[in-house]
Design a protein around this motif. Structure first.
Motif, PDB file in Angstrom:
ATOM      1  N   ARG A   1       7.147   9.080  -2.371  1.00 13.62           N
ATOM      2  CA  ARG A   1       5.861   9.492  -2.622  1.00 13.62           C
ATOM      3  C   ARG A   1       5.141  10.988  -2.037  1.00 13.62           C
ATOM      4  O   ARG A   1       4.674  11.678  -2.480  1.00 13.62           O
ATOM      5  CB  ARG A   1       5.099   8.670  -1.522  1.00 13.62           C
ATOM      6  N   LEU A   2       6.285  11.046  -0.544  1.00 15.45           N
ATOM      7  CA  LEU A   2       5.942  13.033  -1.239  1.00 15.45           C
ATOM      8  C   LEU A   2       6.772  13.735  -2.111  1.00 15.45           C
ATOM      9  O   LEU A   2       6.443  15.552  -2.491  1.00 15.45           O
ATOM     10  CB  LEU A   2       7.091  13.551   0.347  1.00 15.45           C
TER      11      LEU A   2
ATOM     12  N   ARG B   1      -3.392  -0.876 -10.052  1.00 15.65           N
ATOM     13  CA  ARG B   1      -4.772  -1.206 -10.150  1.00 15.65           C
ATOM     14  C   ARG B   1      -5.442  -1.743  -9.539  1.00 15.65           C
ATOM     15  O   ARG B   1      -6.670  -1.105  -8.336  1.00 15.65           O
ATOM     16  CB  ARG B   1      -5.549  -1.778 -11.623  1.00 15.65           C
ATOM     17  N   LYS B   2      -5.176  -3.300  -9.221  1.00 21.76           N
ATOM     18  CA  LYS B   2      -6.166  -4.626  -7.707  1.00 21.76           C
ATOM     19  C   LYS B   2      -6.035  -3.731  -6.673  1.00 21.76           C
ATOM     20  O   LYS B   2      -6.113  -3.228  -5.556  1.00 21.76           O
ATOM     21  CB  LYS B   2      -5.260  -5.459  -8.126  1.00 21.76           C
ATOM     22  N   VAL B   3      -4.786  -3.309  -6.118  1.00 21.00           N
ATOM     23  CA  VAL B   3      -3.480  -2.622  -4.662  1.00 21.00           C
ATOM     24  C   VAL B   3      -4.830  -1.047  -4.631  1.00 21.00           C
ATOM     25  O   VAL B   3      -5.041  -0.741  -3.222  1.00 21.00           O
ATOM     26  CB  VAL B   3      -2.547  -2.613  -4.804  1.00 21.00           C
TER      27      VAL B   3
ATOM     28  N   TYR C   1       0.726  -1.054   0.447  1.00 19.37           N
ATOM     29  CA  TYR C   1       0.404   0.190  -0.169  1.00 19.37           C
ATOM     30  C   TYR C   1       0.774   1.326  -0.313  1.00 19.37           C
ATOM     31  O   TYR C   1       0.206   2.341  -0.405  1.00 19.37           O
ATOM     32  CB  TYR C   1      -1.292   0.257   0.897  1.00 19.37           C
ATOM     33  N   ILE C   2       1.955   1.123   0.074  1.00 19.68           N
ATOM     34  CA  ILE C   2       3.273   2.802   0.400  1.00 19.68           C
ATOM     35  C   ILE C   2       4.026   2.082  -0.607  1.00 19.68           C
ATOM     36  O   ILE C   2       4.514   3.518  -1.158  1.00 19.68           O
ATOM     37  CB  ILE C   2       3.976   1.940   1.655  1.00 19.68           C
TER      38      ILE C   2
ATOM     39  N   VAL D   1       4.207  -0.538  -6.169  1.00 22.37           N
ATOM     40  CA  VAL D   1       2.759  -1.631  -6.377  1.00 22.37           C
ATOM     41  C   VAL D   1       1.355  -0.709  -6.522  1.00 22.37           C
ATOM     42  O   VAL D   1       0.515  -1.022  -6.455  1.00 22.37           O
ATOM     43  CB  VAL D   1       3.368  -2.491  -4.798  1.00 22.37           C
ATOM     44  N   SER D   2       1.533   0.301  -5.565  1.00 28.02           N
ATOM     45  CA  SER D   2       0.488   1.366  -5.135  1.00 28.02           C
ATOM     46  C   SER D   2       0.321   1.530  -6.334  1.00 28.02           C
ATOM     47  O   SER D   2      -1.482   2.375  -6.844  1.00 28.02           O
ATOM     48  CB  SER D   2       0.703   2.659  -4.328  1.00 28.02           C
TER      49      SER D   2
END
Length: 254
Positions: free
Chosen positions: A125-126, A86-88, A77-78, A82-83
């Motif tokens: 992510r940031l 689409r499924k995740v 999730y992070i 991977v995030s």
């Protein structure tokens, strides 16, 4: 559903922090069985919020192996790579992402390499302005010089903390309230030269804290060390007791 939600909320407050009391180990053994069972009512976002918050509140009583299992379960999730799946992404939509980040930031018994990996994911992510500010708080917890409950052996290297501090110092402190706290956690003096960042970067943090009129005690913790003051726990550790409740230390009669 209401019963399950309130049960996890109450248990999180009454069990935490999960270490120190003679029966803590036994209590944690009983509730750990629930992790594999999972939620019975797993369609509501609020349920997932209580679920992640529960494990965060008792994380101090979880072993390194248990924390690693949680980390491995939520890493998808992070992890930015991977995030985007689409499924995740669809799975995460109702699972309270910010509470997952807070949980991972509180796993102080994780191996250093996993903390470093998570820190790099958060920084990636940031790079997006839309990313939640709670990632900065989690970065500070993952790289903290003085653990809340974990061992000093699981603290990330000063060089890693310094690299993260540079990112924190370069970000916009006027727009992101989490940055001063993250900087304080990453630069807080421990008194152990093997853990502390060098004086040059510490002085940069001190100057920034003073420039933005942050609590003097935060400046002191970076300059000299010291303990977290009463009332700071909520910001430092991401939680506090409900209004009206207090932790009371019972001293034996003399």
């Amino acid at each position: 559903e209401q019963h399950e939600r309130l049960w996890f909320n109450l248990m999180g407050f009454t069990l935490r922090p999960g270490f120190g009391d003679p029966l803590d180990e036994w209590r944690l053994e009983q509730v750990w069985a629930l992790y594999r069972i999972g939620l019975q009512f797993d369609q509501a976002s609020q349920m997932w919020s209580e679920w992640w918050t529960f494990w965060r509140r008792i994380s101090g009583g979880l072993s390194a192996e248990q924390q690693t299992l949680i980390f491995n379960d939520v890493a998808k999730y992070i992890n930015p790579a991977v995030s985007r799946n689409r499924k995740v992404a669809a799975e995460l939509k109702g699972r309270s992402y910010e509470d997952i980040v807070r949980l991972v930031g509180s796993l102080e018994n994780l191996a250093v390499d996993k903390k470093v990996e998570m820190g790099l994911w958060l920084l990636k992510r940031l790079e997006k302005p839309s990313e939640s500010d709670v990632c900065w708080w989690a970065l500070g917890r993952l790289g903290a010089r003085v653990p809340f409950y974990g061992s000093a052996h699981s603290v990330v290297a000063p060089g890693v903390a310094t690299a993260w501090l540079v990112k924190v110092l370069d970000a916009d402190w006027l727009k992101i309230p989490m940055l001063p706290l993250a900087a304080t956690l990453l630069a807080r003096k421990s008194g152990d030269r093997a853990r502390d960042v060098d004086d040059h970067i510490a002085q940069r943090v001190i100057a920034k804290l003073e420039e933005h009129k942050c609590p003097p005690h935060w400046v002191s913790m970076v300059a000299e060390g010291g303990e977290v003051e009463e009332g700071e726990e909520k910001r430092m550790y991401g939680d506090a007791l409900p209004a009206g409740l207090k932790l009371v230390v019972n001293h034996p009669p003399t």
